[in-house]
Design a protein around this motif. Sequence first.
Motif, PDB file in Angstrom:
ATOM      1  N   LEU A 102       8.664 -23.091  16.032  1.00 54.75           N
ATOM      2  CA  LEU A 102       8.696 -22.034  15.384  1.00 54.75           C
ATOM      3  C   LEU A 102       8.747 -22.413  13.912  1.00 54.75           C
ATOM      4  N   GLU A 103       9.264 -23.598  13.399  1.00 53.89           N
ATOM      5  CA  GLU A 103       9.156 -23.923  11.999  1.00 53.89           C
ATOM      6  C   GLU A 103       7.792 -24.168  11.814  1.00 53.89           C
ATOM      7  N   ILE A 104       7.078 -24.800  12.430  1.00 57.21           N
ATOM      8  CA  ILE A 104       5.689 -25.181  12.297  1.00 57.21           C
ATOM      9  C   ILE A 104       4.831 -23.949  11.974  1.00 57.21           C
ATOM     10  N   ALA A 105       4.969 -22.880  12.615  1.00 60.93           N
ATOM     11  CA  ALA A 105       4.301 -21.738  12.731  1.00 60.93           C
ATOM     12  C   ALA A 105       4.774 -20.745  11.568  1.00 60.93           C
ATOM     13  N   GLY A 106       5.940 -21.178  10.929  1.00 59.11           N
ATOM     14  CA  GLY A 106       6.584 -20.660   9.804  1.00 59.11           C
ATOM     15  C   GLY A 106       7.197 -19.082  10.466  1.00 59.11           C
ATOM     16  N   LEU A 107       7.787 -19.220  11.624  1.00 64.83           N
ATOM     17  CA  LEU A 107       8.427 -17.901  12.183  1.00 64.83           C
ATOM     18  C   LEU A 107       9.877 -18.334  12.396  1.00 64.83           C
ATOM     19  N   PRO A 108      10.876 -17.181  12.082  1.00 68.11           N
ATOM     20  CA  PRO A 108      12.191 -17.427  12.311  1.00 68.11           C
ATOM     21  C   PRO A 108      12.704 -17.626  13.484  1.00 68.11           C
ATOM     22  N   LEU A 109      13.627 -18.310  13.917  1.00 69.84           N
ATOM     23  CA  LEU A 109      14.356 -18.398  15.041  1.00 69.84           C
ATOM     24  C   LEU A 109      15.479 -17.269  15.151  1.00 69.84           C
ATOM     25  N   GLU A 110      14.927 -16.217  15.998  1.00 70.10           N
ATOM     26  CA  GLU A 110      15.799 -15.189  16.035  1.00 70.10           C
ATOM     27  C   GLU A 110      16.956 -15.326  17.270  1.00 70.10           C
ATOM     28  N   GLY A 111      18.054 -15.079  16.909  1.00 72.35           N
ATOM     29  CA  GLY A 111      19.260 -14.965  18.019  1.00 72.35           C
ATOM     30  C   GLY A 111      19.730 -16.616  18.159  1.00 72.35           C
ATOM     31  N   ARG A 112      20.277 -16.879  19.375  1.00 68.67           N
ATOM     32  CA  ARG A 112      21.234 -18.198  19.497  1.00 68.67           C
ATOM     33  C   ARG A 112      20.056 -19.015  20.507  1.00 68.67           C
ATOM     34  N   HIS A 113      19.584 -20.294  19.967  1.00 69.14           N
ATOM     35  CA  HIS A 113      18.873 -21.098  20.631  1.00 69.14           C
ATOM     36  C   HIS A 113      19.592 -21.696  21.934  1.00 69.14           C
ATOM     37  N   HIS A 114      18.856 -21.936  22.986  1.00 60.90           N
ATOM     38  CA  HIS A 114      19.341 -21.982  24.145  1.00 60.90           C
ATOM     39  C   HIS A 114      20.347 -20.834  24.987  1.00 60.90           C
ATOM     40  N   ARG A 115      19.680 -19.580  24.564  1.00 60.71           N
ATOM     41  CA  ARG A 115      20.245 -18.470  25.251  1.00 60.71           C
ATOM     42  C   ARG A 115      18.710 -17.954  25.769  1.00 60.71           C
TER      43      ARG A 115
ATOM     44  N   TRP B 293      12.350 -14.302  23.721  1.00 58.04           N
ATOM     45  CA  TRP B 293      11.777 -13.528  22.656  1.00 58.04           C
ATOM     46  C   TRP B 293      11.173 -14.409  21.563  1.00 58.04           C
ATOM     47  N   ASN B 294      11.720 -15.496  21.345  1.00 61.58           N
ATOM     48  CA  ASN B 294      11.138 -16.701  20.285  1.00 61.58           C
ATOM     49  C   ASN B 294       9.872 -17.200  20.934  1.00 61.58           C
ATOM     50  N   ILE B 295       9.939 -17.442  22.172  1.00 58.83           N
ATOM     51  CA  ILE B 295       8.649 -17.952  22.680  1.00 58.83           C
ATOM     52  C   ILE B 295       7.620 -16.872  22.685  1.00 58.83           C
ATOM     53  N   ALA B 296       7.862 -15.731  22.913  1.00 57.03           N
ATOM     54  CA  ALA B 296       6.996 -14.419  22.873  1.00 57.03           C
ATOM     55  C   ALA B 296       6.599 -14.420  21.398  1.00 57.03           C
ATOM     56  N   ALA B 297       7.204 -14.604  20.485  1.00 51.54           N
ATOM     57  CA  ALA B 297       6.791 -14.747  19.117  1.00 51.54           C
ATOM     58  C   ALA B 297       5.606 -15.858  18.996  1.00 51.54           C
ATOM     59  N   LEU B 298       5.977 -16.889  19.587  1.00 55.25           N
ATOM     60  CA  LEU B 298       4.827 -18.071  19.298  1.00 55.25           C
ATOM     61  C   LEU B 298       3.549 -17.725  20.209  1.00 55.25           C
ATOM     62  N   VAL B 299       3.781 -17.196  21.206  1.00 53.44           N
ATOM     63  CA  VAL B 299       2.537 -16.636  22.002  1.00 53.44           C
ATOM     64  C   VAL B 299       1.485 -15.617  21.218  1.00 53.44           C
ATOM     65  N   LEU B 300       2.275 -14.877  20.389  1.00 55.00           N
ATOM     66  CA  LEU B 300       1.576 -13.825  19.646  1.00 55.00           C
ATOM     67  C   LEU B 300       0.964 -14.595  18.513  1.00 55.00           C
ATOM     68  N   HIS B 301       1.612 -15.581  17.749  1.00 53.29           N
ATOM     69  CA  HIS B 301       0.910 -16.333  16.914  1.00 53.29           C
ATOM     70  C   HIS B 301      -0.252 -17.051  17.363  1.00 53.29           C
ATOM     71  N   LEU B 302      -0.107 -17.852  18.450  1.00 60.96           N
ATOM     72  CA  LEU B 302      -1.294 -18.211  19.130  1.00 60.96           C
ATOM     73  C   LEU B 302      -2.190 -17.284  19.305  1.00 60.96           C
ATOM     74  N   ARG B 303      -1.987 -16.327  19.698  1.00 67.01           N
ATOM     75  CA  ARG B 303      -3.014 -15.092  20.138  1.00 67.01           C
ATOM     76  C   ARG B 303      -3.785 -14.814  18.777  1.00 67.01           C
ATOM     77  N   ASP B 304      -2.999 -14.644  17.634  1.00 65.31           N
ATOM     78  CA  ASP B 304      -3.681 -14.428  16.202  1.00 65.31           C
ATOM     79  C   ASP B 304      -4.250 -15.416  15.641  1.00 65.31           C
ATOM     80  N   ARG B 305      -4.315 -16.615  16.193  1.00 62.95           N
ATOM     81  CA  ARG B 305      -5.016 -17.745  15.444  1.00 62.95           C
ATOM     82  C   ARG B 305      -6.368 -17.670  16.559  1.00 62.95           C
ATOM     83  N   GLY B 306      -6.374 -17.035  17.462  1.00 62.09           N
ATOM     84  CA  GLY B 306      -7.370 -17.109  18.463  1.00 62.09           C
ATOM     85  C   GLY B 306      -7.330 -18.081  19.443  1.00 62.09           C
ATOM     86  N   ASP B 307      -6.060 -18.641  19.727  1.00 62.28           N
ATOM     87  CA  ASP B 307      -5.950 -20.003  20.590  1.00 62.28           C
ATOM     88  C   ASP B 307      -5.362 -19.426  21.970  1.00 62.28           C
TER      89      ASP B 307
END
Length: 186
Positions: free
Chosen positions: A146-159, A165-179
């Motif tokens: 999340l830090e590398i992608a410049g995205l916030p960690l939303e909620g509590r880590h390890h819940r 929800w946060n992993i889904a944000a990373l998937v969308l980040h990868l989608r937006d990069r075309g990867d």
Amino acid sequence: MSIINVVDVEATCWEGNPPPGQPNEIIEIGLTVVDLAAGVRTARHGILVRPQRSRVSPFCTELTGLTQAEVDTGLTFAQACKALAAEHDAGRRPWVSWGDYDRNQFMRQCGAAGVEYPFSQDHTNAKVVFTESHGLRKRPGMAQALEIAGLPLEGRHHRGEDDAWNIAALVLHLRDRGDWVSAGRS
């Protein structure tokens, strides 16, 4: 298919070795539904699961925030697997996790409990895709990604619900990069 499930589980854990006879068991299943075509997270769910052969340790509570009393109100593992299939189309929909732990834990626990595996075989390890996309030598944890992608960690880590929800944000980040390529990359 443009609709995918992003899954993250939390399981019983201990600071050191597990107590004798207490295997790791899933205590929470977080699931976020992502519409890849629209580029949005459309739903988030948390399913508490009552462990049958282990207890929530103080270490586990400190890490996840979950207590034994809370997970005692959850579904059995078999009920949770049926809910994933019935309510979240898990058997047909492609799914994603951060690393292989979640998939392996489900496979182990389904085998041990004699419960049908609830997910499709179309699994993508988002950690592998992220590592390749960013040209990293080591696979990062979700919070570091999340830090590398410049995205916030939303909620509590390890819940589970928040991590999915946060992993889904990373998937969308990868989608937006075309990867993002969802086709069983583990």
